[in-house]
Design a protein around this motif. Structure first.
Motif, mmCIF file in Angstrom:
data_model
loop_
_atom_site.group_PDB
_atom_site.id
_atom_site.type_symbol
_atom_site.label_atom_id
_atom_site.label_comp_id
_atom_site.label_asym_id
_atom_site.label_seq_id
_atom_site.Cartn_x
_atom_site.Cartn_y
_atom_site.Cartn_z
ATOM 1 N N GLU A 121 -72.373 98.999 -20.661
ATOM 2 C CA GLU A 121 -73.300 99.675 -21.575
ATOM 3 C C GLU A 121 -74.062 100.800 -20.886
ATOM 4 N N SER A 122 -74.267 100.718 -19.572
ATOM 5 C CA SER A 122 -74.949 101.746 -18.784
ATOM 6 C C SER A 122 -76.446 101.731 -19.002
ATOM 7 N N GLY A 123 -77.173 101.698 -17.902
ATOM 8 C CA GLY A 123 -78.625 101.794 -17.945
ATOM 9 C C GLY A 123 -79.295 100.452 -17.757
ATOM 10 N N LEU A 124 -80.044 100.280 -16.645
ATOM 11 C CA LEU A 124 -80.673 98.996 -16.385
ATOM 12 C C LEU A 124 -81.800 98.707 -17.368
ATOM 13 N N THR A 125 -82.582 99.715 -17.724
ATOM 14 C CA THR A 125 -83.674 99.466 -18.670
ATOM 15 C C THR A 125 -83.137 98.928 -19.989
ATOM 16 N N GLY A 126 -82.073 99.530 -20.491
ATOM 17 C CA GLY A 126 -81.462 99.030 -21.714
ATOM 18 C C GLY A 126 -80.904 97.633 -21.539
ATOM 19 N N ALA A 127 -80.277 97.373 -20.399
ATOM 20 C CA ALA A 127 -79.726 96.048 -20.144
ATOM 21 C C ALA A 127 -80.819 95.000 -20.072
ATOM 22 N N VAL A 128 -81.951 95.355 -19.465
ATOM 23 C CA VAL A 128 -83.047 94.394 -19.324
ATOM 24 C C VAL A 128 -83.591 93.981 -20.688
ATOM 25 N N ARG A 129 -83.628 94.901 -21.629
ATOM 26 C CA ARG A 129 -84.065 94.513 -22.978
ATOM 27 C C ARG A 129 -83.172 93.400 -23.518
ATOM 28 N N ASP A 130 -81.870 93.524 -23.275
ATOM 29 C CA ASP A 130 -80.947 92.489 -23.738
ATOM 30 C C ASP A 130 -81.070 91.207 -22.913
ATOM 31 N N ILE A 131 -81.326 91.347 -21.617
ATOM 32 C CA ILE A 131 -81.516 90.170 -20.761
ATOM 33 C C ILE A 131 -82.702 89.350 -21.249
ATOM 34 N N LEU A 132 -83.817 90.001 -21.503
ATOM 35 C CA LEU A 132 -85.021 89.288 -21.917
ATOM 36 C C LEU A 132 -84.905 88.740 -23.332
ATOM 37 N N ALA A 133 -84.031 89.331 -24.133
ATOM 38 C CA ALA A 133 -83.799 88.834 -25.492
ATOM 39 C C ALA A 133 -82.737 87.742 -25.532
#
Length: 348
Positions: free
Chosen positions: A142-154
């Motif tokens: 998906e690219s992008g750690l900030t975007g990935a972190v939103r999914d990690i925390l969700a």
């Protein structure tokens, strides 16, 4: 799993009483006696002493403030409260058994975001799969750690790679990380760019250029911030937002239209009509960490951590090259290597 007495027998418990958490063992003892209507047979069925079984029934009756059985020398019978409890107890025990079985089986797949195809994170994943072949590790890009972190925390994603220190402090507080690698940064240039003929591009050579670094992409602000820190005082601008190019053909089209150099890393896969050149003087580094939700336990994560530490040690990923540049006081770069595995089980 516990069930509140106030839910089961609110008529039997005064309204002013506090609800009790009932031990499933007590419900199992009650159900066995209710089905056998005989304490000796129920004790044998549960492989416990009859005295222990009787003690559990008395405790359950105290907690519910209700008499569940009528006992005589000849027979055991359910009271009305016992008859009312029985279907609830069976449902609770069935759910408890289902829960136990679900977690006794193999863990669910571990979902890992590798950012972009062709990066070294794929090597880490391949090695992790070798270390833990009985577990499923699934990749996405998906690219992008900030975007990935939103999914990690969700809860939609388990782990990702990227610049942990570029995340907001509030996000970092909810995550764990393991520093994986100092990755050299590079620039992607159109084939006919004046700097394209150089084997390496000195940062000073980009003075006056607008370099694209993901500005406007809300999934990658940590990368844009890294670029802004690197370019500060060097006469290099972060290029304004441009359409996000997905796929080789779109990348080629956007590059031909805007012609802005693109900030990348040395392992970025080849793009049509472009060349990739490492940056130098100084050598800028992108700090890459493995990031996951705080408290996550999964054998696939253990395998990822072990794989990153193993490859990193073999290839000196954690050795900072001389004459390099890194943002000052970068959080997370001290959480590196085998030390980060302390307290976690190693895969293998």
């Amino acid at each position: 799993m516990a069930i509140h007495a106030s839910v089961l027998l609110n008529a039997a418990v005064p309204a002013t009483s506090s609800p009790y958490d009932i031990d499933p063992r007590l419900l199992r003892a009650f159900t066995a006696v209710a089905e056998e209507l005989h304490f000796t047979r129920a004790a044998a069925r549960l492989y416990v002493a009859q005295q222990a079984l009787s003690r559990d029934i008395r405790r359950l009756e105290r907690e519910l403030a209700a008499e569940l059985f009528v006992r005589t020398t000849r027979q055991v019978a359910l009271t009305p409260d016992g008859e009312r409890l029985l279907p609830y107890a069976r449902r609770v025990l069935a759910a408890h058994d289902e829960l136990t079985e679900a977690f006794r089986a193999a863990p669910r797949p571990l979902l890992v975001d590798l950012n972009s195809p062709g990066l070294v994170q794929e090597r880490v994943l391949r090695r992790a799969r070798e270390l833990a072949p009985e577990h499923e590790l699934m990749a996405r890009y998906e690219s992008g750690l900030t975007g990935a972190v939103r999914d990690i925390l969700a809860g939609r994603l388990d782990a990702s790679f990227g610049r942990y220190g570029g995340l907001e402090a509030g996000l970092r507080a909810r995550l764990d990380s393991q520093f994986v690698r100092y990755e050299r940064m590079a620039v992607i240039l159109p084939e006919d760019h004046p700097l394209a003929g150089l084997p390496e591009v000195p940062l000073a050579g980009l003075a006056g250029e607008r370099v694209y670094a993901g500005a406007g992409n809300d999934r990658t602000p940590e990368w844009t911030d890294l670029a802004a820190r690197l370019f500060a005082g060097r006469g290099i601008e972060v290029a304004p937002p441009a359409p996000l190019a997905v796929g080789h053909e779109e990348f080629r089209r956007i590059m031909a239209k805007h012609r802005n150099p693109v900030l990348a890393v040395v392992d970025f896969p080849p793009m049509p009509g472009c060349v990739l050149r490492p940056l130098t003087d100084p050598v800028p580094l992108s700090p890459v960490s493995l990031v996951w939700r705080k408290g996550l336990r999964h054998p696939g994560l253990d395998a990822l951590r072990a794989a990153a530490a193993e490859i990193g040690a073999a290839e000196s990923w954690l050795k900072r090259p001389p004459g390099s540049w890194l943002p000052e006081a970068e959080p997370g770069v001290d959480r590196a290597g085998p030390q980060a595995l302390t307290g976690a089980s190693r895969a293998g």
